[in-house]
Enzyme design. Structure first.
Site, mmCIF file in Angstrom:
data_model
loop_
_atom_site.group_PDB
_atom_site.id
_atom_site.type_symbol
_atom_site.label_atom_id
_atom_site.label_comp_id
_atom_site.label_asym_id
_atom_site.label_seq_id
_atom_site.Cartn_x
_atom_site.Cartn_y
_atom_site.Cartn_z
ATOM 1 N N SER A 195 -34.755 -1.700 -9.657
ATOM 2 C CA SER A 195 -35.114 -0.566 -9.330
ATOM 3 C C SER A 195 -34.720 0.725 -9.401
ATOM 4 O O SER A 195 -35.284 1.690 -9.826
ATOM 5 C CB SER A 195 -35.779 -0.968 -8.044
ATOM 6 O OG SER A 195 -36.443 -2.833 -8.125
ATOM 7 N N HIS A 243 -38.161 -4.214 -15.812
ATOM 8 C CA HIS A 243 -38.094 -3.254 -14.576
ATOM 9 C C HIS A 243 -39.704 -4.298 -14.405
ATOM 10 O O HIS A 243 -40.564 -4.081 -14.523
ATOM 11 C CB HIS A 243 -38.152 -1.567 -14.254
ATOM 12 C CG HIS A 243 -38.553 -2.210 -12.661
ATOM 13 N ND1 HIS A 243 -38.942 -1.114 -12.068
ATOM 14 C CD2 HIS A 243 -37.758 -2.426 -11.668
ATOM 15 C CE1 HIS A 243 -38.981 -0.963 -11.084
ATOM 16 N NE2 HIS A 243 -38.145 -1.761 -10.625
ATOM 17 N N GLU A 300 -41.580 -2.634 -16.449
ATOM 18 C CA GLU A 300 -41.176 -1.323 -17.586
ATOM 19 C C GLU A 300 -39.838 -1.356 -18.116
ATOM 20 O O GLU A 300 -38.841 -2.175 -17.723
ATOM 21 C CB GLU A 300 -41.072 -0.511 -16.360
ATOM 22 C CG GLU A 300 -41.869 -0.182 -15.838
ATOM 23 C CD GLU A 300 -41.524 1.448 -14.486
ATOM 24 O OE1 GLU A 300 -42.419 1.623 -13.696
ATOM 25 O OE2 GLU A 300 -40.738 1.272 -13.955
HETATM 26 N N1 LIG Z 1 -37.541 -7.580 -4.312
HETATM 27 C C1 LIG Z 1 -38.402 -6.136 -4.889
HETATM 28 O O1 LIG Z 1 -39.797 -6.128 -4.719
HETATM 29 C C2 LIG Z 1 -37.586 -6.003 -6.447
HETATM 30 C C3 LIG Z 1 -38.664 -5.169 -7.379
HETATM 31 C C4 LIG Z 1 -38.082 -5.072 -8.893
HETATM 32 C C5 LIG Z 1 -36.674 -5.297 -8.493
HETATM 33 N N2 LIG Z 1 -35.994 -5.760 -8.091
HETATM 34 C C6 LIG Z 1 -34.802 -5.497 -8.249
HETATM 35 O O2 LIG Z 1 -34.202 -7.414 -8.540
HETATM 36 C C7 LIG Z 1 -33.061 -6.837 -7.958
HETATM 37 C C8 LIG Z 1 -32.190 -8.740 -6.928
HETATM 38 O O3 LIG Z 1 -33.492 -8.138 -6.009
HETATM 39 P P1 LIG Z 1 -33.746 -9.069 -5.544
HETATM 40 O O4 LIG Z 1 -35.059 -9.063 -4.088
HETATM 41 O O5 LIG Z 1 -34.303 -9.904 -5.479
HETATM 42 O O6 LIG Z 1 -32.854 -9.738 -3.904
HETATM 43 P P2 LIG Z 1 -32.459 -10.782 -4.036
HETATM 44 O O7 LIG Z 1 -31.680 -10.870 -1.947
HETATM 45 O O8 LIG Z 1 -33.490 -11.808 -3.146
HETATM 46 O O9 LIG Z 1 -31.299 -11.685 -4.577
HETATM 47 C C9 LIG Z 1 -30.436 -11.559 -5.184
HETATM 48 C C10 LIG Z 1 -29.594 -12.247 -5.672
HETATM 49 O O10 LIG Z 1 -27.963 -11.998 -5.784
HETATM 50 C C11 LIG Z 1 -27.634 -12.634 -5.823
HETATM 51 N N3 LIG Z 1 -25.590 -12.273 -5.794
HETATM 52 C C12 LIG Z 1 -25.210 -11.315 -4.490
HETATM 53 N N4 LIG Z 1 -23.920 -11.327 -4.155
HETATM 54 C C13 LIG Z 1 -22.997 -11.980 -5.823
HETATM 55 C C14 LIG Z 1 -22.447 -11.805 -6.093
HETATM 56 N N5 LIG Z 1 -21.678 -10.937 -5.999
HETATM 57 N N6 LIG Z 1 -22.318 -11.919 -7.358
HETATM 58 C C15 LIG Z 1 -23.025 -12.068 -8.389
HETATM 59 N N7 LIG Z 1 -24.941 -12.664 -7.535
HETATM 60 C C16 LIG Z 1 -24.954 -12.559 -6.298
HETATM 61 C C17 LIG Z 1 -27.892 -13.609 -4.921
HETATM 62 O O11 LIG Z 1 -27.263 -15.114 -4.874
HETATM 63 C C18 LIG Z 1 -29.098 -13.363 -5.323
HETATM 64 O O12 LIG Z 1 -29.358 -14.591 -6.535
HETATM 65 C C19 LIG Z 1 -32.354 -5.897 -7.704
HETATM 66 O O13 LIG Z 1 -31.341 -4.900 -7.976
HETATM 67 C C20 LIG Z 1 -33.465 -5.374 -7.025
HETATM 68 O O14 LIG Z 1 -33.512 -3.552 -6.785
HETATM 69 C C21 LIG Z 1 -36.435 -5.949 -6.531
#
Ligand SMILES: NC(=O)c1ccc[n+]([C@@H]2O[C@H](COP(=O)([O-])OP(=O)(O)OC[C@H]3O[C@@H](n4cnc5c(N)ncnc54)[C@H](O)[C@@H]3O)[C@@H](O)[C@H]2O)c1
Length: 279
Positions: A116, A137, A149
């Protein structure tokens, strides 16, 4: 097309669901098989709801689920044409994942990050083939919100950008191309705007209900700003604000004190049962 999704958390599970529903063989990679199964269960649950609401048939649901396989090894993504990374928002971790993906996948595979607020270019620099790295994104919940995006760095190839764009479009999304600037398009605008809304609560001394009533009825917003922040998650919004403030230094980017307090108190919005509103 064979697709890999790295991380099956909130975003990764949603992205894997989009992929299997679009008809692609999809490999989901989690750090442990338990987390992988949890990701699969999330997808199953959403697809079941789709069947119950008449949006898809039982056969389509079964076929979609059959396209998902799980692994704990990045090496199992070797024959993917497109890999979308959705691990924690930490630059070092994402760079490690991309170095490894660059090593194990075919040189013509496209590698995408769902970051993000991090720089896609800085993630791409961890590879020897930055031309095949782009941002994809998605917005939360990914299966529901149409926008993706498609982020181009100075080194992204046209072919990589087009592959990501076409994939999103074929999956029924509404992709938009943009450059690798902080916050891309939506967050660059939405984050300071929502922060201003929260500051107005205190300046004008109005309750969240009234501000939301004002913006939905006066500005035509489909959802008021406080309800929207509750939906995004106070922690997610604060984190993104801090990241953008760090990059752009503009005062409106910094998270308002009120939101930081809510985060410290565990009032994280819908997901915690309480934010500006009770759920
Ligand atoms: N939540 C939102 O609203 C949103 C929206 C758009 C983009 N994002 C982006 O998406 C990405 C994931 O966010 P999320 O909300 O799904 O987070 P989340 O916490 O739900 O998931 C995180 C993931 O990372 C993995 N992880 C943790 N430690 C790890 C490691 N050491 N090695 C490999 N994998 C590992 C976990 O197992 C899990 O699958 C981030 O970059 C976030 O900025 C989030």
């Amino acid at each position: 097309m064979k697709v890999g999704v790295v991380g099956l958390g909130t975003m990764g599970a949603g992205i894997a669901q989009i992929s299997v529903q679009a008809g692609h063989e999809t490999v989901g990679r989690e750090v442990t098989s338990e987390l992988g199964e949890r990701g699969r269960a999330t997808i199953e649950r959403y697809l079941r709801r789709g069947v119950e609401k008449g949006r898809m048939s039982q056969d389509d649901r079964d076929a979609a689920l059959a396209r998902l396989s799980l692994t704990t090894e990045l090496a199992d993504l070797a024959d993917c044409d497109l890999v979308i990374e959705a691990v924690l928002e930490e630059l070092d971790l994402k760079r490690q994942v991309f170095t490894e993906l660059d090593r194990v996948t075919r040189p013509d595979a496209v590698l995408a990050t769902n970051t993000s607020a991090l720089s896609v270019s800085e993630i791409a620099e961890a590879t020897e083939h930055p031309e095949r790295v782009v941002g994809m994104h998605f917005f939360n919940p990914a299966p529901v919100l149409p926008l993706v995006e498609i982020v181009r760095t100075a080194k992204s190839s046209d072919a990589a950008v087009d592959t990501a764009y076409d994939w999103a479009e074929q999956a029924g999304k509404q992709p938009v191309r943009c450059n690798d600037t902080p916050g891309f398009l939506v967050n660059r605008i939405l984050i300071p705007l929502l922060n201003d809304c929260v500051r107005v609560l205190d300046e004008a001394d109005v309750p969240p209900e009234d501000l939301d009533k004002a913006m939905t009825n006066g500005a035509g917003w489909p959802l008021g700003p406080c309800a929207l922040i509750d939906l995004i998650g106070i922690d997610v919004h604060v984190h993104a604000s801090e990241a953008l403030h760090g990059k752009l230094g503009e005062a409106q980017m910094a998270p308002p004190e009120r939101l930081v307090r809510m985060q410290q108190e565990g009032r994280l919005g819908r997901k915690s049962g309480q934010g500006f509103y009770r759920y």
